[in-house]
Scaffold this motif. Structure first.
Motif, PDB file in Angstrom:
ATOM      1  N   GLN A  46      -3.953   0.543  -6.107  1.00 37.65           N
ATOM      2  CA  GLN A  46      -3.531   1.680  -5.296  1.00 37.65           C
ATOM      3  C   GLN A  46      -4.620   2.758  -5.258  1.00 37.65           C
ATOM      4  O   GLN A  46      -5.455   2.847  -6.158  1.00 37.65           O
ATOM      5  CB  GLN A  46      -2.238   2.273  -5.844  1.00 37.65           C
ATOM      6  N   ASN A  58       0.856  -1.172   0.000  1.00 36.87           N
ATOM      7  CA  ASN A  58       0.000   0.000   0.000  1.00 36.87           C
ATOM      8  C   ASN A  58       0.899   1.230   0.000  1.00 36.87           C
ATOM      9  O   ASN A  58       1.418   1.646   1.040  1.00 36.87           O
ATOM     10  CB  ASN A  58      -0.910   0.003   1.230  1.00 36.87           C
ATOM     11  N   TYR A  67       0.174   6.435 -13.278  1.00 39.36           N
ATOM     12  CA  TYR A  67      -0.885   6.005 -12.372  1.00 39.36           C
ATOM     13  C   TYR A  67      -2.222   6.144 -13.083  1.00 39.36           C
ATOM     14  O   TYR A  67      -2.575   7.221 -13.563  1.00 39.36           O
ATOM     15  CB  TYR A  67      -0.864   6.850 -11.101  1.00 39.36           C
ATOM     16  N   ASP A  92       0.429  11.842  -2.789  1.00 40.81           N
ATOM     17  CA  ASP A  92       0.955  10.479  -2.621  1.00 40.81           C
ATOM     18  C   ASP A  92       1.852  10.091  -3.791  1.00 40.81           C
ATOM     19  O   ASP A  92       2.924   9.501  -3.603  1.00 40.81           O
ATOM     20  CB  ASP A  92      -0.188   9.468  -2.523  1.00 40.81           C
ATOM     21  N   LEU A 102      -4.142   6.572  -4.688  1.00 45.11           N
ATOM     22  CA  LEU A 102      -3.140   7.602  -4.474  1.00 45.11           C
ATOM     23  C   LEU A 102      -3.681   8.986  -4.793  1.00 45.11           C
ATOM     24  O   LEU A 102      -4.300   9.202  -5.839  1.00 45.11           O
ATOM     25  CB  LEU A 102      -1.911   7.336  -5.358  1.00 45.11           C
ATOM     26  N   THR A 103      -3.437   9.921  -3.891  1.00 43.12           N
ATOM     27  CA  THR A 103      -3.677  11.322  -4.186  1.00 43.12           C
ATOM     28  C   THR A 103      -2.498  11.852  -5.007  1.00 43.12           C
ATOM     29  O   THR A 103      -1.468  11.177  -5.171  1.00 43.12           O
ATOM     30  CB  THR A 103      -3.803  12.138  -2.901  1.00 43.12           C
ATOM     31  N   THR A 112       5.166  11.592  -3.565  1.00 42.11           N
ATOM     32  CA  THR A 112       5.938  10.928  -2.511  1.00 42.11           C
ATOM     33  C   THR A 112       6.524   9.623  -3.020  1.00 42.11           C
ATOM     34  O   THR A 112       7.700   9.309  -2.770  1.00 42.11           O
ATOM     35  CB  THR A 112       5.052  10.662  -1.281  1.00 42.11           C
ATOM     36  N   VAL A 113       5.723   8.852  -3.739  1.00 38.30           N
ATOM     37  CA  VAL A 113       6.212   7.595  -4.305  1.00 38.30           C
ATOM     38  C   VAL A 113       7.339   7.876  -5.292  1.00 38.30           C
ATOM     39  O   VAL A 113       8.379   7.201  -5.288  1.00 38.30           O
ATOM     40  CB  VAL A 113       5.071   6.823  -4.991  1.00 38.30           C
ATOM     41  N   ALA A 147       0.222   4.320  -0.471  1.00 41.14           N
ATOM     42  CA  ALA A 147      -0.318   5.522   0.165  1.00 41.14           C
ATOM     43  C   ALA A 147       0.146   5.651   1.607  1.00 41.14           C
ATOM     44  O   ALA A 147       0.279   6.759   2.136  1.00 41.14           O
ATOM     45  CB  ALA A 147      -1.845   5.510   0.097  1.00 41.14           C
ATOM     46  N   THR A 148       0.425   4.517   2.243  1.00 42.98           N
ATOM     47  CA  THR A 148       0.852   4.544   3.654  1.00 42.98           C
ATOM     48  C   THR A 148       2.301   4.118   3.860  1.00 42.98           C
ATOM     49  O   THR A 148       2.933   4.525   4.836  1.00 42.98           O
ATOM     50  CB  THR A 148      -0.049   3.627   4.500  1.00 42.98           C
ATOM     51  N   ALA A 165       5.044   4.001   1.387  1.00 45.57           N
ATOM     52  CA  ALA A 165       6.060   4.314   0.388  1.00 45.57           C
ATOM     53  C   ALA A 165       7.384   4.740   1.006  1.00 45.57           C
ATOM     54  O   ALA A 165       8.455   4.254   0.612  1.00 45.57           O
ATOM     55  CB  ALA A 165       5.546   5.396  -0.562  1.00 45.57           C
ATOM     56  N   GLU A 166       7.343   5.627   1.978  1.00 40.43           N
ATOM     57  CA  GLU A 166       8.596   6.136   2.536  1.00 40.43           C
ATOM     58  C   GLU A 166       9.376   5.040   3.247  1.00 40.43           C
ATOM     59  O   GLU A 166      10.613   4.974   3.139  1.00 40.43           O
ATOM     60  CB  GLU A 166       8.308   7.308   3.476  1.00 40.43           C
TER      61      GLU A 166
END
Length: 290
Positions: A47, A20, A121, A53, A49-50, A56-57, A22-23, A25-26
């Motif tokens: 996924q 996941n 995406y 998000d 994803l905003t 961030t990915v 969205a939660t 990735a980091e």
């Protein structure tokens, strides 16, 4: 946290990732980067994803490239662009290259600094058509006959956005995403036909069916014959993966090790909408030919 990977084939080209983003990735960033360099292509399904998000990915793989075509940039999210065949008010809302066009390429090869990785995406998925096809340019190079490898060693090609725009216009009835806008003024650049990957050290073919104007030192006819020969080899069945998009799919590819193309999609019947982010290659290693 350990990354779950399922290879797409027995040769190591591509892997499906179960996570996941969205939660997580980091936390997974180092593993994601290693997996991309190992498999050259990652498919992450299901996924949610905003825009934030997705950026961030993208940052898991390096520095996000914010020098995008301003016509199709997502406001407030530097580095995100829209890819779409949807028309609103008589204008395409995103980058669109024609319903029938197939153009094997690596992203932004018309720039001096090559793109290291690209992320797509999917938000709206066509019921028919619109697949993205990928070619393993690394294994394709390794499988070339030794005489061909020796012949192309040290060769360089001229990449031209002006040529890309003209050929796109011919292929799509006068429409071209490359022929106008903030990217159209780029001067021609040279890149080696064979890249040495700055991280893995693997060698790959850097090709393009529309963007390459010529091979330096060869006639136009000889250039076209050589590029066509290498493209036919690289995009043949043993090196291909065709991705049939589902809503929520994220696909990430190593742009220094693969080629890709869209496939035909009838925009009068099937809409598609994706968001794209790209990761810059450090300038010190751009265009390295080993």
């Amino acid at each position: 946290m350990s990354l779950s990977l399922r290879p797409l084939d027995d040769n190591g080209f591509g892997a499906v990732v179960d996570c996941n983003l969205a939660t997580d990735a980091e936390d997974l960033a180092p593993q994601l980067a290693r997996a991309l360099h190992q498999h050259r292509l990652l498919v992450v399904p299901r996924q949610h994803l905003t825009h934030a998000d997705l950026l961030t990915v993208a940052s898991c793989f390096g520095t996000v490239d914010t020098s995008v075509d301003r016509r199709y940039a997502v406001g407030g999210f530097p580095g995100l662009t829209v890819i779409s065949n949807i028309v609103e008010g008589g204008e395409h809302i995103g980058i669109y290259d024609g319903d029938d066009e197939e153009e094997w390429h690596t992203d932004n090869s018309f720039k001096p600094e090559l793109t290291a990785a690209t992320l797509l995406y999917s938000v709206i998925t066509p019921e028919l058509g619109g697949e993205t096809r990928f070619a393993d340019a690394t294994r394709a190079y390794a499988d070339l006959r030794p005489a061909v490898r020796q012949r192309i060693e040290g060769m360089r090609a001229v990449h031209s956005i002006q040529q890309l725009g003209a050929l796109q216009s011919q292929a799509s009835g006068g429409q071209s995403s490359a022929a106008a806008g903030s990217l159209a003024g780029h001067a021609e650049v040279e890149h080696p036909l064979v890249l040495t990957h700055p991280v893995t050290g693997a060698r790959s073919l850097l090709l393009g069916s529309m963007v390459i104007r010529c091979v330096t030192g060869l006639s136009d006819e000889a250039s076209r014959a050589l590029i066509d020969e290498l493209l036919e080899h690289t995009t043949s069945a043993p090196y291909l993966y065709s991705h049939r998009w589902s809503q929520g799919d994220l696909v990430v590819w190593d742009n220094l090790a693969t080629l890709h193309t869209a496939s035909p999609c009838d925009s009068s019947r099937h809409s598609r909408l994706l968001y794209r982010a790209a990761v810059r290659q450090p300038a010190a290693s751009s265009g390295s030919d080993g």
